[in-house]
Design a protein around this motif. Structure first.
Motif, short mmCIF file in Angstrom:
data_model
loop_
_atom_site.label_atom_id
_atom_site.label_comp_id
_atom_site.label_asym_id
_atom_site.label_seq_id
_atom_site.Cartn_x
_atom_site.Cartn_y
_atom_site.Cartn_z
N ASP A 132 32.91 38.44 47.02
CA ASP A 132 33.83 39.25 47.74
C ASP A 132 34.66 40.15 46.78
O ASP A 132 35.50 40.81 47.10
CB ASP A 132 34.88 38.71 48.52
N SER A 133 34.24 40.21 45.34
CA SER A 133 35.02 40.88 44.29
C SER A 133 33.94 41.25 43.50
O SER A 133 32.70 40.86 43.30
CB SER A 133 35.98 40.12 43.73
N ARG A 184 32.96 38.35 40.82
CA ARG A 184 32.13 37.28 41.61
C ARG A 184 30.66 37.64 41.69
O ARG A 184 29.71 37.01 41.62
CB ARG A 184 32.87 36.72 43.05
N HIS A 190 45.31 39.62 40.00
CA HIS A 190 44.14 38.45 39.96
C HIS A 190 44.10 37.87 38.75
O HIS A 190 43.09 37.24 38.09
CB HIS A 190 42.74 39.56 40.04
#
Length: 127
Positions: free
Chosen positions: A15-16, A19, A91
């Motif tokens: 989802d990023s 990742r 983050h």
């Protein structure tokens, strides 16, 4: 060839960008090499992600390290500095804000077995 991967986070769900990158690299390599992946887990919600990753990658040894969340509360100078870094980059991973000596000891023990031909570390700050 046996590869030890030291990640900063679980590469699943995808989802990023971070990742996606980590997942893509080792999704391609896992069919050709024996891979062991270690990464910290700080949130209870991430435990489900670890289980899901183990189902997606049955041929990869997943070793999650259940770490301690960095303290953001309080008026100490350390807490203020941690909040400052988190505001600059929400983050910012907790391992950057609080050293995880247990994870370092686990990595050291795994390396000392002599079983790995290659060690891939995502961020040098984790050493």
């Amino acid at each position: 060839m046996r590869i030890l991967v030291v990640g900063a986070f679980c590469p699943y769900p995808i989802d990023s960008g971070g990742r996606r990158r980590l997942f893509a690299i080792f999704d391609g390599l896992r069919d050709f090499f024996e891979i062991t992946m270690i990464f910290p887990v700080f949130e209870d919600s991430e435990i489900e992600n670890v289980s899901a990753l183990q189902k997606v990658w049955p041929n990869v040894l997943i070793v999650p390290f259940y770490g301690i969340k960095a303290p953001y509360e309080g008026n100490s100078m350390a807490a203020k500095i941690m909040r400052f870094f988190h505001v600059l980059n929400p983050h910012t991973p907790p391992w950057f804000l609080k050293k995880q000596y247990g994870m370092a000891a686990l990595i050291k023990a795994m390396i000392e077995t002599g079983e790995y031909d290659l060690i891939h570390v995502e961020f040098t700050q984790m050493l």
